[in-house]
Design a protein around this motif. Structure first.
Motif, PDB file in Angstrom:
ATOM      1  N   ARG A 308       0.839  -1.189   0.000  1.00 19.68           N
ATOM      2  CA  ARG A 308       0.000   0.000   0.000  1.00 19.68           C
ATOM      3  C   ARG A 308       0.879   1.246   0.000  1.00 19.68           C
ATOM      4  N   ASN A 309       0.250   2.379  -0.211  1.00 22.78           N
ATOM      5  CA  ASN A 309       0.980   3.643  -0.139  1.00 22.78           C
ATOM      6  C   ASN A 309       0.587   4.439   1.100  1.00 22.78           C
ATOM      7  N   ARG A 310       0.068   3.741   2.108  1.00 15.43           N
ATOM      8  CA  ARG A 310      -0.378   4.446   3.297  1.00 15.43           C
ATOM      9  C   ARG A 310       0.786   4.638   4.265  1.00 15.43           C
ATOM     10  N   THR A 311       0.962   5.871   4.716  1.00  9.53           N
ATOM     11  CA  THR A 311       2.028   6.176   5.657  1.00  9.53           C
ATOM     12  C   THR A 311       1.467   6.891   6.877  1.00  9.53           C
ATOM     13  N   ALA A 312       2.220   6.852   7.952  1.00  7.84           N
ATOM     14  CA  ALA A 312       1.861   7.560   9.182  1.00  7.84           C
ATOM     15  C   ALA A 312       3.131   8.185   9.747  1.00  7.84           C
ATOM     16  N   PRO A 313       3.047   9.412  10.278  1.00 10.02           N
ATOM     17  CA  PRO A 313       4.234  10.039  10.858  1.00 10.02           C
ATOM     18  C   PRO A 313       4.584   9.429  12.203  1.00 10.02           C
ATOM     19  N   MET A 314       5.865   9.495  12.554  1.00 16.28           N
ATOM     20  CA  MET A 314       6.304   8.976  13.846  1.00 16.28           C
ATOM     21  C   MET A 314       7.318   9.927  14.467  1.00 16.28           C
ATOM     22  N   ASP A 315       7.187  10.141  15.784  1.00 21.31           N
ATOM     23  CA  ASP A 315       8.176  10.922  16.522  1.00 21.31           C
ATOM     24  C   ASP A 315       9.475  10.132  16.625  1.00 21.31           C
ATOM     25  N   ILE A 316      10.555  10.846  16.905  1.00 17.38           N
ATOM     26  CA  ILE A 316      11.812  10.179  17.236  1.00 17.38           C
ATOM     27  C   ILE A 316      12.517  10.972  18.321  1.00 17.38           C
ATOM     28  N   MET A 317      13.452  10.327  18.989  1.00 14.13           N
ATOM     29  CA  MET A 317      14.396  11.032  19.849  1.00 14.13           C
ATOM     30  C   MET A 317      15.813  10.635  19.396  1.00 14.13           C
ATOM     31  N   PHE A 318      15.977  10.613  18.097  1.00 11.93           N
ATOM     32  CA  PHE A 318      17.167  10.110  17.408  1.00 11.93           C
ATOM     33  C   PHE A 318      17.380   8.642  17.724  1.00 11.93           C
ATOM     34  N   SER A 319      16.279   8.008  17.990  1.00 13.96           N
ATOM     35  CA  SER A 319      16.157   6.556  18.021  1.00 13.96           C
ATOM     36  C   SER A 319      14.696   6.341  17.683  1.00 13.96           C
ATOM     37  N   PHE A 320      14.268   5.123  17.554  1.00 18.80           N
ATOM     38  CA  PHE A 320      12.873   4.917  17.196  1.00 18.80           C
ATOM     39  C   PHE A 320      12.123   4.099  18.238  1.00 18.80           C
ATOM     40  N   LEU A 321      12.802   3.696  19.306  1.00 20.48           N
ATOM     41  CA  LEU A 321      12.143   2.797  20.241  1.00 20.48           C
ATOM     42  C   LEU A 321      12.357   3.220  21.692  1.00 20.48           C
ATOM     43  N   SER A 322      13.588   3.085  22.197  1.00 18.96           N
ATOM     44  CA  SER A 322      13.782   3.320  23.620  1.00 18.96           C
ATOM     45  C   SER A 322      15.240   3.569  23.960  1.00 18.96           C
ATOM     46  N   VAL A 323      15.439   4.128  25.145  1.00 14.66           N
ATOM     47  CA  VAL A 323      16.752   4.275  25.759  1.00 14.66           C
ATOM     48  C   VAL A 323      16.663   3.626  27.134  1.00 14.66           C
ATOM     49  N   GLY A 324      17.628   2.764  27.466  1.00 11.92           N
ATOM     50  CA  GLY A 324      17.546   2.029  28.715  1.00 11.92           C
ATOM     51  C   GLY A 324      18.829   2.051  29.514  1.00 11.92           C
ATOM     52  N   TRP A 325      18.674   1.991  30.841  1.00 13.29           N
ATOM     53  CA  TRP A 325      19.791   1.921  31.782  1.00 13.29           C
ATOM     54  C   TRP A 325      19.365   1.018  32.932  1.00 13.29           C
ATOM     55  N   GLY A 326      20.134  -0.021  33.200  1.00 14.68           N
ATOM     56  CA  GLY A 326      19.796  -0.888  34.307  1.00 14.68           C
ATOM     57  C   GLY A 326      19.211  -2.221  33.890  1.00 14.68           C
ATOM     58  N   LEU A 327      18.219  -2.692  34.647  1.00 15.11           N
ATOM     59  CA  LEU A 327      17.728  -4.064  34.553  1.00 15.11           C
ATOM     60  C   LEU A 327      17.397  -4.527  33.141  1.00 15.11           C
ATOM     61  N   LEU A 328      16.498  -3.822  32.432  1.00 10.81           N
ATOM     62  CA  LEU A 328      16.090  -4.287  31.102  1.00 10.81           C
ATOM     63  C   LEU A 328      17.249  -4.256  30.115  1.00 10.81           C
ATOM     64  N   SER A 329      18.125  -3.258  30.232  1.00 10.53           N
ATOM     65  CA  SER A 329      19.297  -3.208  29.355  1.00 10.53           C
ATOM     66  C   SER A 329      20.251  -4.350  29.666  1.00 10.53           C
ATOM     67  N   ASP A 330      20.422  -4.676  30.963  1.00 11.11           N
ATOM     68  CA  ASP A 330      21.262  -5.820  31.332  1.00 11.11           C
ATOM     69  C   ASP A 330      20.738  -7.102  30.698  1.00 11.11           C
ATOM     70  N   ILE A 331      19.418  -7.299  30.807  1.00 11.83           N
ATOM     71  CA  ILE A 331      18.798  -8.502  30.233  1.00 11.83           C
ATOM     72  C   ILE A 331      18.995  -8.540  28.729  1.00 11.83           C
ATOM     73  N   ASP A 332      18.789  -7.393  28.071  1.00 12.05           N
ATOM     74  CA  ASP A 332      18.884  -7.321  26.614  1.00 12.05           C
ATOM     75  C   ASP A 332      20.293  -7.654  26.135  1.00 12.05           C
ATOM     76  N   ILE A 333      21.293  -7.024  26.730  1.00 13.38           N
ATOM     77  CA  ILE A 333      22.666  -7.189  26.254  1.00 13.38           C
ATOM     78  C   ILE A 333      23.252  -8.537  26.674  1.00 13.38           C
ATOM     79  N   GLU A 334      23.083  -8.920  27.932  1.00 15.29           N
ATOM     80  CA  GLU A 334      23.716 -10.142  28.419  1.00 15.29           C
ATOM     81  C   GLU A 334      23.068 -11.408  27.872  1.00 15.29           C
TER      82      GLU A 334
END
Length: 595
Positions: A308-334
């Motif tokens: 399709r040619n349907r689009t929707a705008p999206m905000d960014i914070m120079f990333s498109f998902l999240s910034v993490g520090w601590g527990l969830l980031s530890d789980i993700d990386i390790e």
């Protein structure tokens, strides 16, 4: 295999039933079923979709195949059955001759069969205990005339009208032609390493049925996608599709911001993601917003959105998902060492981190949004100011591009301590590229000696920032929290993983980031309850002495010490101070059509 909904012959009668006044009827014919002589189908092509009214012995049943479920169609004709040939999908049409319906350009055609066949391909949404899309093929046989050419002309008229409706174009006698291809950037090592297989078996057939051409580029080393979109003429493509984990889109996003024409590129070339990784947060978010079923093994809805040619705008914070520090980031990386088991790696490692719970010392600062309902809608897609409740982010316009020079290697934080400066995407004084590359990449370069590789560090461009640099003091209207934390996680998407509903109130474009703060002192049983709650999406209701979720328009995290992980969109970045602000309406995403 195709699930043939109905195989019908054209008949010269015209239906005279009343039609919903809100629907526009473009084509209408009456067909009969060869295997059931007393059954007829009155078929209408309307602005809503393909209406099939089955009439048998004065009993009428109606079914509508919605336009949003149709991906394409194709004209065919019959071919002689070869000796020893297998069964025919359309054998009911021709009795024991068992002629096979093939592409009309095929050789060895049966000149005695003057019929023209129209195949209409659809993926119908079936709701129930397990909502899913089922592939359906509607076959219409046109034989009202004595010559194949005349029957084929009728079939082509239906096909052309369907194609115009699918592309939201005015109905014409000539089928719309869009020669622009999709650019598909595929990471073969994402998740359990099945991205190539999934694309070829699940996605490519849908693109073929929709007649959407594409260029497939398999990434060969870390940052390949980033370099590719930065150095190529992206306007040659109708969109850029990231196939793999969230990291592929992370690279594409950074590569686009390293272009001097980033603003035009984002405006004219939409992005899309087909998840084959472990997290798949953005893909799940898109499906959540557009009421599309999603599992890691079923990407039908997202694949249809590419047609399709349907689009929707999206905000960014120079990333498109999240910034993490601590527990969830530890789980993700390790848990990377368990990548082969897919998304289950997060559950396994969450248990390990729960046993050995860590805490981190630092300062968390943020511009609190007191009432998300008062945030004005941004009218300008790019270079608009980020907005906080108190207007603390507003500042005079600065240059629209980042300066790659650096004036100082250290800065003083809120608590007065000096820290080595780490690049911020959001400071106009950034010294190096805003891009953070992945550490311990699984990629190995297979480039030839003649291939010219672009510089590893390229200047990052983008909308003018409104935050002070990391070396500067923050506005006194900000909230500052200093102490020990189990985790801080910021996201502006509903999901940060396929099964992690982080912020149900979030929209793709609303100017809000959601910051989850968990302070040290929380018990393991409370952490376990939190992790279970995370899978149910009730975080917005949690606020106690240890856990809180707050809407913010900007933030700064200043960790102390050297041990810990900081992640951006699930990718590991340098451990040190980091800050971000929300930029509304930057990206255009290809999204499902749920109208």
């Amino acid at each position: 295999m195709a699930d043939s909904l109905c195989v019908m012959d054209v008949y010269h009668a015209k239906g005279d039933e009343t039609v919903d006044s809100k629907e526009q009827v473009f084509l209408e014919e009456t067909f009969y079923i060869l295997s059931k002589k007393k059954s007829v189908f009155r078929v209408r092509l309307t602005s809503k979709g393909l209406s099939l009214i089955k009439e048998t012995d004065d009993i009428a049943k109606e079914q509508t195949i919605l336009l949003r479920d149709i991906v394409g169609s194709k004209c065919m004709r019959s071919k002689r059955r070869r000796a020893g040939g297998g069964s025919c999908v359309c054998s009911s049409l021709v009795g024991h001759h068992q002629l096979k319906v093939v592409d009309e350009n095929s050789g060895d055609l049966d000149e005695s069969d003057i019929s023209a066949y129209l195949y209409i391909y659809a993926y119908v949404l079936k709701r129930g205990r397990r909502t899913k899309r089922e592939r359906t093929t509607i076959t219409l046989r046109f034989r009202s005339y004595d010559r194949y050419e005349d029957n084929n002309k009728e079939a082509l008229k239906w096909r052309t009208t369907i194609k115009c409706l699918l592309e939201n174009l005015s109905i014409s006698n000539n089928p719309p032609i869009n020669d622009k291809k999709l650019l598909v950037l595929l990471n073969p090592k994402s998740g359990p390493g099945k991205a190539r297989e999934i694309f070829q078996t699940k996605v490519a057939p849908i693109l073929q049925e929709a007649e959407i051409p594409y260029d497939l580029q398999v990434t060969k080393y870390a940052n390949y996608a980033r370099e590719f979109v930065r150095t190529r003429n992206v306007y040659n493509w109708r969109g850029i599709v990231a196939v793999g984990g969230d990291g592929v889109l992370f690279e594409i996003l950074n590569g686009m911001f390293e272009r001097l024409d980033w603003q035009q590129a984002f405006a004219e070339v939409p992005l899309a993601i087909l998840p084959c990784g472990s997290g798949n947060g953005l893909a799940t978010t898109i499906c959540y917003h557009y009421d599309e079923p999603f599992t890691n093994s079923n990407m039908t809805g997202l694949s249809i959105s590419l047609t399709r040619n349907r689009t929707a705008p999206m905000d960014i914070m120079f990333s498109f998902l999240s910034v993490g520090w601590g527990l969830l980031s530890d789980i993700d990386i390790e848990s990377e060492r368990l990548r082969a088991i897919g998304g289950q790696r997060f559950t396994v490692w969450a248990i390990a981190r729960l046993v050995g719970l860590r805490k981190y010392k630092g300062t968390v600062s943020y511009a609190l949004i007191k009432d998300i309902k008062t945030i004005p809608k941004s009218k300008h897609p790019l270079l608009s100011h980020s907005v906080s409740q108190d207007g603390t982010l507003d500042s005079p316009d600065t240059e629209a591009f980042y300066d790659c020079d650096e004036q100082s290697e250290t800065f003083k934080s809120v608590n007065g301590r000096r820290h080595e400066r780490v690049d911020s995407w959001y400071s106009v004084h950034s010294r190096r590229s805003a891009f953070y590359s992945t550490r311990d990449s699984d990629y190995h370069s297979v480039t030839s000696g003649s291939e010219v590789r672009s510089p590893v560090h390229a200047c990052m461009h983008g909308p003018a920032p409104h935050l002070p640099s990391l070396m500067s003091q923050l506005p006194n209207t900000w909230v500052h929290e200093h102490g020990e934390f189990v985790m801080v996680h910021v996201s502006y998407q509903t999901h940060i993983g396929a099964d992690l509903l982080f912020a149900p109130q979030s929209k793709l474009c609303d100017g809000v980031m959601w910051m989850l703060i968990i302070r040290a002192g929380i018990s393991r049983s409370q952490i376990l309850s939190f992790l279970l709650t995370l899978t149910q999406g009730n975080l917005a209701e949690i606020n106690n002495e240890f856990i809180k979720m707050v809407p913010v328009s900007a933030f700064r995290i200043v960790p102390e010490g050297q041990n810990g992980y900081l992640t951006v969109d699930g990718e590991l970045v340098e451990y040190g101070p980091i800050q971000a602000e929300i930029f509304p309406n930057i990206i255009n995403l290809l999204v499902p059509d749920n109208v």
